[in-house]
Scaffold this motif. Structure first.
Motif, short mmCIF file in Angstrom:
data_model
loop_
_atom_site.label_atom_id
_atom_site.label_comp_id
_atom_site.label_asym_id
_atom_site.label_seq_id
_atom_site.Cartn_x
_atom_site.Cartn_y
_atom_site.Cartn_z
N GLU A 119 0.84 -1.21 0.00
CA GLU A 119 0.00 0.00 0.00
C GLU A 119 0.87 1.26 0.00
OE1 GLU A 119 -3.25 0.67 -0.31
OE2 GLU A 119 -3.68 -1.43 -0.69
N GLN A 120 1.99 1.20 0.73
CA GLN A 120 2.85 2.38 0.82
C GLN A 120 3.51 2.69 -0.53
OE1 GLN A 120 6.67 2.40 1.79
NE2 GLN A 120 6.74 4.55 2.37
N ARG A 121 3.94 1.66 -1.24
CA ARG A 121 4.64 1.88 -2.51
C ARG A 121 3.70 2.10 -3.68
NH1 ARG A 121 9.67 0.07 -0.99
NH2 ARG A 121 9.68 1.09 1.02
N PHE A 122 2.59 1.36 -3.69
CA PHE A 122 1.77 1.34 -4.91
C PHE A 122 0.29 1.67 -4.69
CE2 PHE A 122 5.16 -1.93 -5.50
CZ PHE A 122 5.89 -1.28 -6.49
N GLY A 123 -0.13 1.82 -3.44
CA GLY A 123 -1.57 1.97 -3.17
C GLY A 123 -1.93 3.29 -2.52
N ALA A 124 -2.85 3.22 -1.56
CA ALA A 124 -3.36 4.43 -0.90
C ALA A 124 -2.30 5.14 -0.07
CB ALA A 124 -4.55 4.04 0.00
N GLY A 125 -1.19 4.45 0.24
CA GLY A 125 -0.17 5.04 1.10
C GLY A 125 0.95 5.74 0.35
N ARG A 126 0.83 5.86 -0.98
CA ARG A 126 1.90 6.52 -1.75
C ARG A 126 2.14 7.94 -1.24
NH1 ARG A 126 0.20 5.43 -7.79
NH2 ARG A 126 -1.77 5.36 -6.66
N GLY A 127 3.39 8.25 -1.03
CA GLY A 127 3.73 9.60 -0.56
C GLY A 127 3.86 9.69 0.96
N ALA A 259 -0.87 8.31 7.97
CA ALA A 259 -2.10 7.67 7.48
C ALA A 259 -2.32 6.32 8.14
CB ALA A 259 -2.02 7.50 5.96
N ILE A 260 -3.59 5.96 8.27
CA ILE A 260 -3.94 4.60 8.66
C ILE A 260 -4.80 4.06 7.52
CG2 ILE A 260 -5.09 3.14 10.37
CD1 ILE A 260 -4.44 5.27 12.45
N ILE A 261 -4.37 2.92 7.00
CA ILE A 261 -5.00 2.37 5.79
C ILE A 261 -5.72 1.09 6.14
CG2 ILE A 261 -4.50 1.43 3.50
CD1 ILE A 261 -2.19 3.45 3.40
N PHE A 262 -6.98 1.00 5.73
CA PHE A 262 -7.82 -0.13 6.11
C PHE A 262 -8.07 -1.05 4.91
CE2 PHE A 262 -8.53 3.18 9.13
CZ PHE A 262 -8.66 2.53 10.35
N LEU A 296 -7.79 5.99 5.48
CA LEU A 296 -8.04 5.69 4.07
C LEU A 296 -8.37 4.23 3.84
CD1 LEU A 296 -4.87 7.54 2.72
CD2 LEU A 296 -7.22 8.43 2.67
N GLN A 297 -9.17 3.98 2.82
CA GLN A 297 -9.42 2.60 2.40
C GLN A 297 -8.25 2.15 1.53
OE1 GLN A 297 -13.26 2.18 0.60
NE2 GLN A 297 -13.02 -0.01 0.25
N ALA A 298 -7.85 0.89 1.67
CA ALA A 298 -6.72 0.36 0.89
C ALA A 298 -6.98 0.59 -0.60
CB ALA A 298 -6.53 -1.12 1.19
N GLY A 299 -5.91 0.87 -1.33
CA GLY A 299 -6.07 1.18 -2.75
C GLY A 299 -5.89 -0.03 -3.66
N LEU A 300 -5.38 -1.13 -3.12
CA LEU A 300 -5.04 -2.27 -3.97
C LEU A 300 -5.96 -3.47 -3.74
CD1 LEU A 300 -1.18 -1.97 -3.51
CD2 LEU A 300 -2.49 -1.23 -5.50
N GLY A 301 -7.02 -3.26 -2.94
CA GLY A 301 -7.98 -4.34 -2.69
C GLY A 301 -7.30 -5.57 -2.15
N SER A 302 -7.57 -6.72 -2.78
CA SER A 302 -7.01 -7.98 -2.30
C SER A 302 -5.57 -8.18 -2.79
CB SER A 302 -7.89 -9.14 -2.75
OG SER A 302 -7.95 -9.15 -4.17
N GLU A 303 -5.02 -7.19 -3.50
CA GLU A 303 -3.67 -7.36 -4.05
C GLU A 303 -2.58 -6.59 -3.30
OE1 GLU A 303 -4.03 -6.59 -8.28
OE2 GLU A 303 -4.38 -8.74 -8.59
#
Ligand SMILES: [Zn+2]
Length: 321
Positions: A119-127, A259-262, A296-303
């Protein structure tokens, strides 16, 4: 020939594998059911065959493999140590077997840490360099990233956010403790709390599922009924938010992450979960700047875990450089 890397995400229900460019762009991927009854050797054999096929299609020279796997595990020795949802994986030498097959470096990480990194590299956590990832599904898992790196702690024990004590003397947890966040807010726990109350006569649109067998009441149905205005389901949902806010509030007070990503099935409820959670946290947490912390909701779903397995390889390179 160009270089490629591979990522494998091993869970109790499914396994995902992918090959990617060294910067993490996925070229080809495949997902298949875990079939736990076949045991670790046969399952790994299939996963390795799939990685081999994907690598041939890519095409390119495979230079490293990253693996996220359900824990507990020993990342130093490369062993899987009897995960509850992977029966028979006792001291299973996953890293050694992958090295033998592909002849390249292999990096292992527990699945929640890998998902946090993904998530940090490719999803909702970028940046964000500081974040906490929480997956709420059948259980609750987590991964903590501080200054861009996974926090592992002694014996890789950090990040077990599902096992913070929220309710002393609360329900018994799979870990042996009582009143853990997981026993109150996981999908399993939400469904259990709803079933128990309906079994005792609570009135709800969910009763219709209960009469066909209590297992018909799931966390997703509780969320749906709450959205439709069912009062009982709304109460179960609010109670979930209340317990979750206690746990998240403690995390914020300790780490004040950006951020906290769910992730996970329960987080699919999106703002139905996050909006009231934000509100409660603003009221509850006094010492940290809650308004500046993104939920934030996770950006990569099940991936998330699959992308994380790929990101692990890039990190291992950076550590060596
Ligand atoms: Zn526990």
């Amino acid at each position: 020939m160009s270089r490629i890397i591979a990522g494998i995400d091993i869970g109790g229900t499914k396994i995902a594998a992918a090959v990617a460019s060294p910067d993490g762009r996925i070229i080809a991927k495949q997902t298949f059911p875990t079939e736990v009854e076949k045991g670790p050797h046969e399952i790994l054999e299939r996963a390795m065959n799939i990685v081999g096929e994907l690598a041939r299609e890519a095409p390119g020279d495979l230079t490293a493999v990253g693996v996220g796997c359900a824990g507990p595990l020993d990342v130093v020795r490369g062993l899987i140590l009897s995960p509850p949802n992977l029966p028979g994986w006792d001291e299973f030498p996953l890293v050694e077997l992958l090295k033998q097959r592909f002849g390249v470096p292999v990096v292992l990480e527990n699945d929640a840490n890998a998902a946090a990194l993904g998530e940090q590299r490719f999803g909702a956590g970028r940046g964000f360099e500081n974040l906490v990832y929480i997956t709420i599904s059948t259980g609750i898992g987590g991964g903590v990233i501080v200054d861009g790196r996974i926090v592992r702690g002694v014996g890789s024990g950090a990040g077990e956010v599902g096992h913070m004590t929220i309710l002393p003397d609360g329900p018994v947890c799979g870990c042996g403790g009582r009143g853990c966040l997981e026993t109150l807010c996981s999908g399993t726990a939400i469904a259990r709390r709803a079933r128990e109350a309906i079994g005792q006569g609570a009135q709800s649109v969910l009763s219709v599922y209960f009469s066909n067998g209590p297992e018909g009441i799931t966390a997703a149905r509780v969320a749906e009924a709450a959205r439709s205005g069912d009062r009982f389901a709304g109460e179960i949902w609010s109670e979930t938010i209340k317990y979750l806010a206690l746990g998240i509030g403690n995390i914020i007070a300790t780490l004040a992450p950006e951020a906290i990503i769910f992730g996970g099935g329960v987080a699919m409820a999106g703002e139905q979960l996050l909006a009231p959670l934000r509100q409660r946290l603003i009221e509850q947490v006094k010492m940290a700047p809650v308004k500046d912390i993104r939920l934030l909701q996770a950006g990569l779903g099940s991936e998330s875990g699959l992308y994380g397995a790929i990101a692990l390889v890039a990190d291992a390179r950076r550590d060596k450089a």
